[in-house]
Write a protein that holds these residues in place. Sequence first.
Motif, short mmCIF file in Angstrom:
data_model
loop_
_atom_site.label_atom_id
_atom_site.label_comp_id
_atom_site.label_asym_id
_atom_site.label_seq_id
_atom_site.Cartn_x
_atom_site.Cartn_y
_atom_site.Cartn_z
N VAL A 92 1.01 -1.32 0.08
CA VAL A 92 -0.06 0.05 0.09
C VAL A 92 0.82 1.20 0.07
CG1 VAL A 92 -1.76 1.22 1.40
CG2 VAL A 92 -1.88 -1.10 1.12
N ARG A 93 1.94 1.26 0.65
CA ARG A 93 2.96 2.37 0.63
C ARG A 93 3.43 2.68 -0.54
NH1 ARG A 93 4.30 0.94 6.81
NH2 ARG A 93 2.80 2.36 7.91
N ILE A 94 3.93 1.48 -1.11
CA ILE A 94 4.54 1.59 -2.39
C ILE A 94 3.52 1.95 -3.47
CG2 ILE A 94 5.59 0.22 -4.58
CD1 ILE A 94 6.61 -1.67 -2.34
N ILE A 95 2.22 1.69 -3.44
CA ILE A 95 1.19 2.16 -4.24
C ILE A 95 0.98 3.89 -3.91
CG2 ILE A 95 -1.45 2.24 -4.47
CD1 ILE A 95 -1.02 -0.80 -4.18
N TYR A 96 0.88 4.31 -2.68
CA TYR A 96 0.95 5.57 -2.30
C TYR A 96 2.08 6.14 -3.17
CZ TYR A 96 -2.47 5.07 1.39
OH TYR A 96 -3.46 4.78 2.45
N PHE A 97 3.21 5.77 -2.92
CA PHE A 97 4.42 6.62 -3.37
C PHE A 97 4.40 6.79 -5.02
CE2 PHE A 97 8.64 6.72 -5.47
CZ PHE A 97 9.08 7.83 -4.68
N VAL A 98 4.26 5.63 -5.66
CA VAL A 98 4.09 5.63 -7.09
C VAL A 98 2.84 6.50 -7.62
CG1 VAL A 98 3.61 4.28 -9.02
CG2 VAL A 98 5.25 3.48 -7.37
N SER A 99 1.68 6.61 -6.92
CA SER A 99 0.58 7.48 -7.37
C SER A 99 0.86 9.00 -7.06
CB SER A 99 -0.48 7.01 -6.23
OG SER A 99 -1.02 5.69 -6.66
N THR A 100 1.51 9.06 -6.05
CA THR A 100 1.87 10.65 -5.73
C THR A 100 3.05 10.99 -6.46
OG1 THR A 100 3.16 10.07 -3.84
CG2 THR A 100 0.83 10.88 -3.27
N PHE A 101 4.04 10.11 -6.73
CA PHE A 101 4.91 10.58 -7.72
C PHE A 101 4.42 10.98 -9.18
CE2 PHE A 101 8.22 9.65 -10.94
CZ PHE A 101 9.37 10.33 -10.36
N ILE A 102 3.54 10.20 -9.67
CA ILE A 102 3.01 10.35 -10.91
C ILE A 102 2.26 11.76 -10.97
CG2 ILE A 102 1.31 9.51 -12.80
CD1 ILE A 102 2.56 6.76 -12.19
N GLY A 103 1.33 11.84 -9.95
CA GLY A 103 0.64 13.05 -9.72
C GLY A 103 1.36 14.24 -9.62
N GLY A 104 2.57 14.29 -8.83
CA GLY A 104 3.39 15.39 -8.45
C GLY A 104 4.23 15.64 -9.93
N PHE A 105 4.57 14.74 -10.61
CA PHE A 105 5.18 14.93 -11.90
C PHE A 105 4.27 15.50 -13.08
CE2 PHE A 105 6.45 13.65 -16.14
CZ PHE A 105 7.94 13.55 -15.92
N TYR A 106 3.06 15.07 -12.99
CA TYR A 106 2.10 15.73 -13.73
C TYR A 106 1.80 17.28 -13.46
CZ TYR A 106 -2.31 16.90 -16.12
OH TYR A 106 -3.28 17.55 -16.84
N VAL A 107 1.54 17.48 -12.25
CA VAL A 107 1.41 19.01 -11.86
C VAL A 107 2.71 19.76 -11.82
CG1 VAL A 107 0.89 20.08 -9.73
CG2 VAL A 107 -0.19 18.08 -9.98
N GLY A 108 3.75 19.06 -11.89
CA GLY A 108 5.11 19.95 -11.90
C GLY A 108 5.38 20.18 -13.46
#
Length: 121
Positions: free
Chosen positions: A49-65
């Motif tokens: 679950v923590r890996i899923i959180y990390f990957v999800s927020t990484f992709i979202g943060g990448f998109y927003v950035g």
Amino acid sequence: MSGENAKKVFTYYLEGFFISFLVSLVGIIIGAWLLYNGTIDADSIKLVVRIIYFVSTFIGGFYVGKRIKRKRFLYGLIYGVVFVGIIVIIGALSGNANFTNKSGISVLVCAIGGMLGGMAS
């Protein structure tokens, strides 16, 4: 930040959250399938679950950035914190508000994931 720019940033965040929740959904389905097939045991599910959180927020943060194009690490960090806030609110509304001292690890994972995603964009 002008009103026009604030609307754009808000729209980018909403789009990023949509992408992150889709990534989370796919990750949860894969995690459930791995658990069902016995590839991972129930003790490992918190790590998954923590890996899923990390990957999800990484992709979202990448998109927003990518979309905002300035102060990317800051907007990514904010993205990760807001993402986990949304997850906490959804958990509280569903009656599954199980907050422990280890919940801070999930907040940290999401914040770091969003910030790194923003920096990588």
